[in-house]
Design a protein around this motif. Structure first.
Motif, PDB file in Angstrom:
ATOM      1  N   VAL A 829       0.883  -1.159   0.000  1.00 13.61           N
ATOM      2  CA  VAL A 829       0.000   0.000   0.000  1.00 13.61           C
ATOM      3  C   VAL A 829       0.925   1.215   0.000  1.00 13.61           C
ATOM      4  O   VAL A 829       1.649   1.444   0.972  1.00 13.61           O
ATOM      5  CB  VAL A 829      -0.927   0.009   1.223  1.00 13.61           C
ATOM      6  N   VAL A 830       0.933   1.961  -1.104  1.00 17.52           N
ATOM      7  CA  VAL A 830       1.993   2.958  -1.319  1.00 17.52           C
ATOM      8  C   VAL A 830       1.597   4.368  -0.919  1.00 17.52           C
ATOM      9  O   VAL A 830       2.405   5.285  -1.059  1.00 17.52           O
ATOM     10  CB  VAL A 830       2.440   2.943  -2.796  1.00 17.52           C
ATOM     11  N   LEU A 844      -7.406  -4.943   5.623  1.00 19.47           N
ATOM     12  CA  LEU A 844      -7.608  -3.645   4.987  1.00 19.47           C
ATOM     13  C   LEU A 844      -8.272  -3.862   3.633  1.00 19.47           C
ATOM     14  O   LEU A 844      -7.900  -4.783   2.893  1.00 19.47           O
ATOM     15  CB  LEU A 844      -6.266  -2.926   4.775  1.00 19.47           C
ATOM     16  N   LYS A 845      -9.239  -3.039   3.295  1.00 14.13           N
ATOM     17  CA  LYS A 845      -9.844  -3.076   1.968  1.00 14.13           C
ATOM     18  C   LYS A 845      -8.962  -2.259   1.028  1.00 14.13           C
ATOM     19  O   LYS A 845      -8.651  -1.091   1.303  1.00 14.13           O
ATOM     20  CB  LYS A 845     -11.259  -2.503   2.001  1.00 14.13           C
ATOM     21  N   VAL A 846      -8.541  -2.871  -0.087  1.00 12.05           N
ATOM     22  CA  VAL A 846      -7.590  -2.207  -0.981  1.00 12.05           C
ATOM     23  C   VAL A 846      -8.048  -2.317  -2.433  1.00 12.05           C
ATOM     24  O   VAL A 846      -8.887  -3.162  -2.779  1.00 12.05           O
ATOM     25  CB  VAL A 846      -6.172  -2.814  -0.845  1.00 12.05           C
ATOM     26  N   THR A 847      -7.492  -1.465  -3.253  1.00  6.29           N
ATOM     27  CA  THR A 847      -7.662  -1.540  -4.709  1.00  6.29           C
ATOM     28  C   THR A 847      -6.285  -1.497  -5.354  1.00  6.29           C
ATOM     29  O   THR A 847      -5.315  -1.015  -4.743  1.00  6.29           O
ATOM     30  CB  THR A 847      -8.504  -0.373  -5.242  1.00  6.29           C
ATOM     31  N   PRO A 857       8.476  -8.344 -10.401  1.00  4.07           N
ATOM     32  CA  PRO A 857       7.093  -7.855 -10.450  1.00  4.07           C
ATOM     33  C   PRO A 857       6.681  -7.205  -9.135  1.00  4.07           C
ATOM     34  O   PRO A 857       7.095  -7.630  -8.060  1.00  4.07           O
ATOM     35  CB  PRO A 857       6.280  -9.131 -10.717  1.00  4.07           C
ATOM     36  N   GLN A 858       5.863  -6.172  -9.234  1.00  7.07           N
ATOM     37  CA  GLN A 858       5.401  -5.447  -8.056  1.00  7.07           C
ATOM     38  C   GLN A 858       3.906  -5.180  -8.172  1.00  7.07           C
ATOM     39  O   GLN A 858       3.387  -4.936  -9.259  1.00  7.07           O
ATOM     40  CB  GLN A 858       6.122  -4.102  -7.920  1.00  7.07           C
ATOM     41  N   LEU A 859       3.254  -5.202  -7.032  1.00  6.93           N
ATOM     42  CA  LEU A 859       1.837  -4.882  -6.949  1.00  6.93           C
ATOM     43  C   LEU A 859       1.684  -3.702  -5.998  1.00  6.93           C
ATOM     44  O   LEU A 859       1.895  -3.839  -4.798  1.00  6.93           O
ATOM     45  CB  LEU A 859       1.053  -6.100  -6.447  1.00  6.93           C
ATOM     46  N   ASP A 860       1.331  -2.537  -6.564  1.00 10.19           N
ATOM     47  CA  ASP A 860       1.116  -1.346  -5.755  1.00 10.19           C
ATOM     48  C   ASP A 860      -0.381  -1.171  -5.512  1.00 10.19           C
ATOM     49  O   ASP A 860      -1.196  -1.294  -6.442  1.00 10.19           O
ATOM     50  CB  ASP A 860       1.676  -0.109  -6.458  1.00 10.19           C
ATOM     51  N   LEU A 861      -0.729  -0.884  -4.254  1.00  9.78           N
ATOM     52  CA  LEU A 861      -2.133  -0.828  -3.845  1.00  9.78           C
ATOM     53  C   LEU A 861      -2.456   0.501  -3.188  1.00  9.78           C
ATOM     54  O   LEU A 861      -1.561   1.219  -2.726  1.00  9.78           O
ATOM     55  CB  LEU A 861      -2.427  -1.970  -2.858  1.00  9.78           C
ATOM     56  N   SER A 862      -3.751   0.797  -3.142  1.00  7.67           N
ATOM     57  CA  SER A 862      -4.253   1.944  -2.394  1.00  7.67           C
ATOM     58  C   SER A 862      -5.350   1.462  -1.456  1.00  7.67           C
ATOM     59  O   SER A 862      -6.031   0.465  -1.750  1.00  7.67           O
ATOM     60  CB  SER A 862      -4.822   3.008  -3.334  1.00  7.67           C
ATOM     61  N   LEU A 863      -5.503   2.159  -0.345  1.00  4.43           N
ATOM     62  CA  LEU A 863      -6.636   1.861   0.521  1.00  4.43           C
ATOM     63  C   LEU A 863      -7.930   2.216  -0.200  1.00  4.43           C
ATOM     64  O   LEU A 863      -8.025   3.245  -0.875  1.00  4.43           O
ATOM     65  CB  LEU A 863      -6.543   2.663   1.817  1.00  4.43           C
ATOM     66  N   LYS A 864      -8.929   1.353  -0.065  1.00  5.07           N
ATOM     67  CA  LYS A 864     -10.213   1.608  -0.702  1.00  5.07           C
ATOM     68  C   LYS A 864     -10.956   2.676   0.085  1.00  5.07           C
ATOM     69  O   LYS A 864     -11.120   2.580   1.306  1.00  5.07           O
ATOM     70  CB  LYS A 864     -11.036   0.320  -0.770  1.00  5.07           C
ATOM     71  N   ARG A 865     -11.418   3.695  -0.610  1.00  2.00           N
ATOM     72  CA  ARG A 865     -12.092   4.817   0.048  1.00  2.00           C
ATOM     73  C   ARG A 865     -13.581   4.520   0.212  1.00  2.00           C
ATOM     74  O   ARG A 865     -14.194   3.872  -0.613  1.00  2.00           O
ATOM     75  CB  ARG A 865     -11.919   6.101  -0.771  1.00  2.00           C
TER      76      ARG A 865
END
Length: 865
Positions: A829-830, A844-847, A857-865
C-alpha cells in the motif's frame, strides 16, 4: 545533528515496494538468511551507489529482520541489513570498545563519545591504508589490462573471477595480502565500469564476480556514447519503434481472444546501430544487485523518453520488458525472469572430484563415465511381491518414490515403513558430463510454461521412474524405518532394493478411499476446471490394509515430531496454469532481434493453492521426511560426513512470542501465520552442514540430522547422497577399500555451492510464478470486454498487514507491506495516511493502483475509500 547526504541517499535507495520477500525452501526455512556480524567487525556497506566503511556496534532483531548498527568513518551510525555488507574484517577492534560506543544515533554519555573517537581513529587509519592500496591497484590493473586477461575468450560468453583470483593476478600470488589491499582489489572490481558483475546472492561468502562478455561491454560503451552525443540514430530508432508499438497495441485488442501465433513482420529492418540499441535494452532486463552502479538506467530512460509512449515515472525493467514485447522483439507470453541466459558459467566443484575419490572407486565405468554394471547388484534386497504404492498427482512427470508398510512379526506394536527411491545412480557416475550438467542446473525446474528436467530424458533416465514399464521390476535405494506406537524411529535399514509389485495411484483416489481431506484450490477469477473423473476406488485387501497402516504410521510419526517442536508456517500461493504447455518454440522469439507479428495470447488459469500437506499428500510427505532422517542416521552411525539440511531455532522479539505462536498450532502442526507477524517471529535460516545438526521446523533434534535423498531424478543433492551411501555399503562388504567417497572439506565447499544454486533456482521459480500472476492481472484489467463482467474480484480485495508502515524517503509517502488474500500475492500500500497505523495481521480493503512486470514484479495498492 542532521544526517549527512550520503546517509540520506543510502536510506532512500531501498524503498519498501522494492523489498523482496525472503526465499524459502520446501520446509519453509529461509534459504538466504544473511550473516551475523560480531561487534567490532569492520565492514564495507553498499547500496545503490552509496558506500561507507565502518565498524559494527550491534546487531539486533527488529521487525523480524536482523538490523546492523555500524559506526561509519564520518562518525554517523548507519542502520542497515546484513546483505548490505560486502566486506568484513572480524575482530578489527576489541568487542569491549565496540560495546562502549553504544549503538544509538548520537552518543548519549561522555564515555560513549570518547569510545567513538577512539574507534574513528582506527577506522580512518584503515581508510588511509586502503586509499594508498587503491592507487596501486588502479595502476597495476591498467598496466596488465586485467579485463582482457580474465574475460572469457569467447566474446559472447561470461567468465568468473574471485577477489583472491584478482589479487593473485595483480600481485603474482603474494604470500601475505593485507586486508586493505584485498578491499582495494574488490573495490576496483565493483566500480570499474560495466566489466564485472558481483554475485547476486551471498557475495560476502563467495567474493565472486561474473566477468561480462566482451561483446556486451562494447555494446554498453557504444550506447553510452550514442546517448552522450544524442546520436541521430536514437531518434530514428524511436520513430520506427513508435509505429511498431502502436500497431502492436491495436493488434493485441483485435486478437485478444485468439490462440497465440507468430508471423514474420515484412518490410521492417533494423540497422546495425538499432540492433545494438535492442541488445542493450534486452541486456538491461538482467537482475542487477544494488551494490553496483546501474550502467543501463540512464540510457534506457533516454531511449524510452524519445519513444514517448510510456510513463516516465515508471521507467525501468518493467517498462522495458513491455516495450520489447510491443516491438515484437519478445513474444508477449515470453517472461524475462527465466528466458534470460544464465550468468552461472563458473567452475563446477565436481571438476576437482578426482582429488578426493578412492583409488578404486571408479573402475566400473565406461570411458564416457557411465557404469558398465550395477555396482551394488550383489547387495540388492528383493522385496518380492510386497505391494509398493507410488502416489502422485495427475500429470506428474518424475516418479521418484514408492512406499510400503508391514507389521513387525516379532513386535506387532511396531511397523516397518519402507520408502523406495528411484535409483538413477545404477547408471550415472559422478564423473559423467551429465552429472556435471545436473549440478549446474541443481534441480529440475518446474516453470509455469515448461519443465526443464535435471536429467536429460533422451539419455534413458526416465526408465528409472518407478513403474515406468508396467509389470517390470524397478531398482531402488530403499530406506526402512521401524516405527513404534509412539511414532519414534527405533531401528532402520538402508539397502539397494528391487520392487516388483508397483501400484501407481493418484492422490485424489487415495484420499477418497481413506475419506481424507485434499488441499483446496480457490479460483478467484472463476473458470474452475473439471477435475479428472475416476471410478470409486477399489483396492485389493492387501493394498487397502497397507494404505490404512501407512495412514496410521505416518500420523504417529507426525505427532512425535510435533512433540519435538515441528511447525508449519504457510499462506496460500498463486498456482498459474498455462495452455499450451510447453509453449511451442515457433511462437517464441528467435533471438535475432528481428521483430515479429504476434496475435492472440496463451490461455491462463489463476488459482490459489493451499501449501499445507493433507490426506495422502501428508502420508507421502511424512514418509519422505522419515527417509531423510534415516539417511542422516546412516552416515552418523558410521562416522561419515554428509550434506545435511540444518535449520536453526526461530526467534522472537517478544519474550513470550514463541509461546503465543505455538498456542495457535493445530493437530497438523500448522500455526496462525499472522500470529508470527504479531509476535515478531524471525524465520530460521537453512544451511548445509556436514554434521547431524537440528532442523527446527521439522522437529528433528540436534544429533539426528536430515539428509535429502528422496528425489534423485530431480535434485542433484539427492543423487550425490546416493553415491555416498552406495560406496559406504560397498566398503562394509569389503568391495571397496575406503567408504569416504568425498572428504569433509570438499563436502563443505559442495554444500556452499549447492546452497547458492538452490537459492537461485528457488528464486527463479518463485519469481516466474509472480511474473505470470501479475501478467494475468494486467490482462484481466485491460480486457476489452471488462465492462461487461457481472463480477470483478479486483473490486473486492482484502489485504492483511505484514509490517508497520515505513516512510518512503523518495516520495515522502507511507508504505505498508501486505498480503492480498484473494490473490495470494505480496504487495505494498503505497499511499498510507500518516495517521493510519494498522496492527500486524489487520485486514484492509484495498484496490490495485499499479501492476509492474519485469524481472521483479510489483503490486502497488491503495486503501479503498
Amino acid at each position: 545533528m542532521p544526517p549527512s547526504m550520503e546517509k540520506l541517499m543510502f536510506v532512500a535507495a531501498e524503498p519498501l515496494s522494492a523489498i523482496e520477500a525472503s526465499v524459502q525452501d520446501e520446509e519453509g526455512a529461509v534459504i538466504d538468511g544473511g550473516e551475523r556480524f560480531l561487534n567490532g567487525t569492520l565492514v564495507e556497506i553498499r547500496r545503490s551507489g552509496s558506500r561507507a566503511i565502518g565498524v559494527v556496534l550491534n546487531t539486533q532483531l527488529h521487525e523480524r529482520k536482523w538490523q546492523v548498527q555500524t559506526l561509519t568513518s564520518q562518525g554517523e551510525v548507519w542502520e542497515h541489513q546484513e546483505h548490505d555488507a560486502v566486506f568484513q574484517i572480524p575482530y578489527f577492534v576489541d568487542v569491549a570498545l565496540a560495546r562502549a560506543c553504544g549503538s544509538s544515533a548520537e552518543a548519549t554519555t561522555e564515555s560513549e563519545m570518547k569510545a567513538r573517537v577512539r574507534m574513528l581513529r582506527h577506522i580512518r587509519d584503515f581508510e588511509k591504508r586502503f586509499e594508498a592500496e587503491m592507487h596501486d591497484v588502479l595502476e597495476r590493473a591498467r598496466f596488465i589490462e586485467l579485463y582482457d586477461r580474465v574475460r572469457n575468450p569467447d566474446p559472447t560468453q561470461w567468465g568468473a573471477l574471485t577477489v583472491d583470483d584478482a589479487v593473485n593476478i595483480l600481485y603474482d600470488r603474494p604470500r601475505n595480502v593485507t586486508e586493505a589491499r584485498r578491499l582495494a582489489v574488490q573495490t576496483y572490481l565493483m566500480d570499474y565500469g560495466p566489466h564485472y558483475l558481483a554475485e547476486q546472492r551471498r557475495f560476502l561468502q563467495w567474493q565472486r564476480f561474473w566477468v561480462r562478455p566482451l561483446q556486451q561491454v562494447k555494446n554498453i560503451e557504444a550506447i553510452h556514447a550514442m546517448a552522450k552525443s544524442n546520436d541521430p540514430a536514437l531518434d530514428a530508432f524511436a520513430e520506427k519503434a513508435r509505429a511498431l508499438v502502436l500497431a502492436s497495441r491495436k493488434r493485441a485488442v483485435e486478437s485478444w481472444n485468439e490462440s497465440p501465433n507468430r508471423h514474420p513482420l515484412e518490410g521492417v529492418e533494423f540497422t546495425e546501430k538499432e540492433k545494438d540499441i535492442l541488445r542493450f535494452l534486452r541486456d538491461s532486463l538482467s537482475v542487477l544487485r544494488r551494490i553496483q552502479d546501474d550502467h543501463f538506467g540512464i540510457p534506457v530512460a533516454q531511449i524510452l523518453k524519445k519513444v514517448g509512449l510510456y510513463d516516465p515515472e515508471q521507467y525501468g525493467s518493467a517498462v522495458t520488458n513491455v516495450f520489447l514485447a510491443e516491438l515484437g522483439v519478445l513474444a508477449p507470453w515470453e517472461d524475462a525472469v527465466t528466458r534470460l541466459e544464465s550468468l552461472h558459467h563458473g567452475e563446477n566443484p565436481l571438476d576437482d572430484v578426482s582429488d578426493y575419490r578412492p583409488t578404486k572407486g571408479f573402475q566400473d565405468m565406461t570411458p564416457e563415465g557411465f557404469y558398465t554394471r550395477d555396482i551394488v547388484d550383489s547387495l540388492r534386497h528383493d522385496f518380492g511381491d510386497s505391494p509398493v504404492c507410488v502416489i502422485d498427482d495427475w500429470g506428474a512427470e518424475e516418479l521418484d518414490d514408492g512406499i510400503s508398510a508391514e507389521r513387525d512379526p516379532l513386535d506387532p506394536s511396531a511397523v516397518w515403513l519402507h520408502v523406495h527411491i528411484a535409483d538413477p545412480t545404477c547408471l550415472l557416475s559422478p564423473t559423467h558430463a551429465i552429472a556435471r550438467s545436473a549440478l549446474q542446473l541443481t534441480n529440475s525446474r518446474y516453470y509455469v510454461d515448461r519443465t526443464i528436467p535435471m536429467l536429460p530424458p533422451d539419455a534413458g533416465f526416465s526408465e528409472y521412474s518407478l513403474g515406468h514399464v508396467p509389470g517390470q521390476p524397478s531398482k531402488t535405494l530403499s530406506f526402512s524405518a521401524k516405527v513404534n506406537a509412539a511414532g519414534e524411529i527405533v531401528d532402520y535399514k538402508v539397502r539397494p532394493g528391487i520392487v516388483r509389485n508397483i501400484h501407481r495411484l493418484k492422490y485424489d483416489v487415495v484420499d477418497a478411499f481413506l475419506d481424507a481431506p485434499s488441499p483446496k484450490k480457490f479460483y478467484p477469477f472463476g473458470n474452475k476446471p473439471t477435475r479428472p473423473a475416476f471410478a470409486a476406488p477399489s483396492f485389493s485387501p492387501t493394498v487397502a490394509e497397507m494404505l490404512r497402516l501407512l495412514q496410521e504410521t505416518t500420523q504417529a510419526l507426525l505427532q512425535a515430531r510435533l512433540k519435538k517442536g515441528a511447525i508449519t508456517l504457510a499462506l496460500p500461493q498463486p498456482d498459474i496454469t498455462i495452455t499450451p504447455r510447453p509453449i511451442p518454440d515457433n511462437i517464441l522469439s528467435d533471438g535475432t532481434l528481428k521483430p515479429s507479428i504476434y496475435r492472440g495470447f496463451v490461455d491462463l488459469e489463476y488459482a490459489l493453492s493451499e501449501t499445507v500437506e493433507l490426506g495422502s499428500r501428508a502420508i507421502v510427505a511424512e514418509t519422505m521426511k522419515a527417509s531423510c532422517r534415516i539417511a542422516s542416521l546412516f552416515f552418523r552411525d558410521r562416522g561419515l560426513p554428509a550434506l545435511r539440511r540444518s535449520v536453526g531455532e526461530m526467534q522472537s522479539e517478544q519474550p513470550d512470542g514463541l509461546e503465543k505462536l505455538y498456542a495457535t498450532r493445530d493437530q497438523d502442526g500448522v500455526v496462525d501465520y499472522y500470529e508470527s507477524i504479531r509476535s515478531r517471529i524471525s524465520a530460521p535460516s537453512a544451511r548445509y552442514v556436514t554434521t547431524p545438526g537440528p532442523h527446527s521446523l521439522l522437529g528433528v533434534p540436534d544429533g539426528e540430522g536430515y539428509v535429502k535423498v528422496t528425489s534423485p531424478l530431480r535434485r542433484f543433492g539427492d543423487i550425490f547422497a546416493h553415491w555416498q551411501i552406495k560406496y559406504a555399503l560397498l566398503a562394509e562388504k569389503g568391495e571397496r577399500h575406503f567408504p569416504l567417497f568425498f572428504q569433509e572439506s570438499w563436502l563443505s565447499h559442495m554444500g556452499q555451492e549447492l546452497e547458492l544454486r538452490e537459492l537461485d533456482a528457488r528464486r527463479l521459480e518463485r519469481s516466474q510464478v509472480d511474473y505470470w500472476a501479475h501478467l494475468y492481472l494486467t490482462r484481466w484489467m485491460n480486457d476489452p470486454a471488462a465492462d461487461r463482467r457481472e463480477y470483478d474480484p479486483l473490486q473486492h480485495l482484502t489485504a492483511r498487514a505484514l509490517s508497520v508502515p515505513v516512510i518512503n524517503i523518495q516520495t515522502k509517502s507511507m508504505n505498508l507491506k501486505v498480503y492480498v488474500q484473494e490473490l495470494g500475492l505480496m504487495g505494498s500500500v503505497v499511499d498510507m495516511p500518516h495517521d493510519t497505523v494498522p496492527s500486524p495481521g489487520e485486514e484492509l480493503k484495498v484496490t490495485i493502483k499499479d501492476v509492474k512486470l519485469g524481472t521483479r514484479p510489483q503490486l502497488d495498492l491503495s486503501l479503498k475509500r
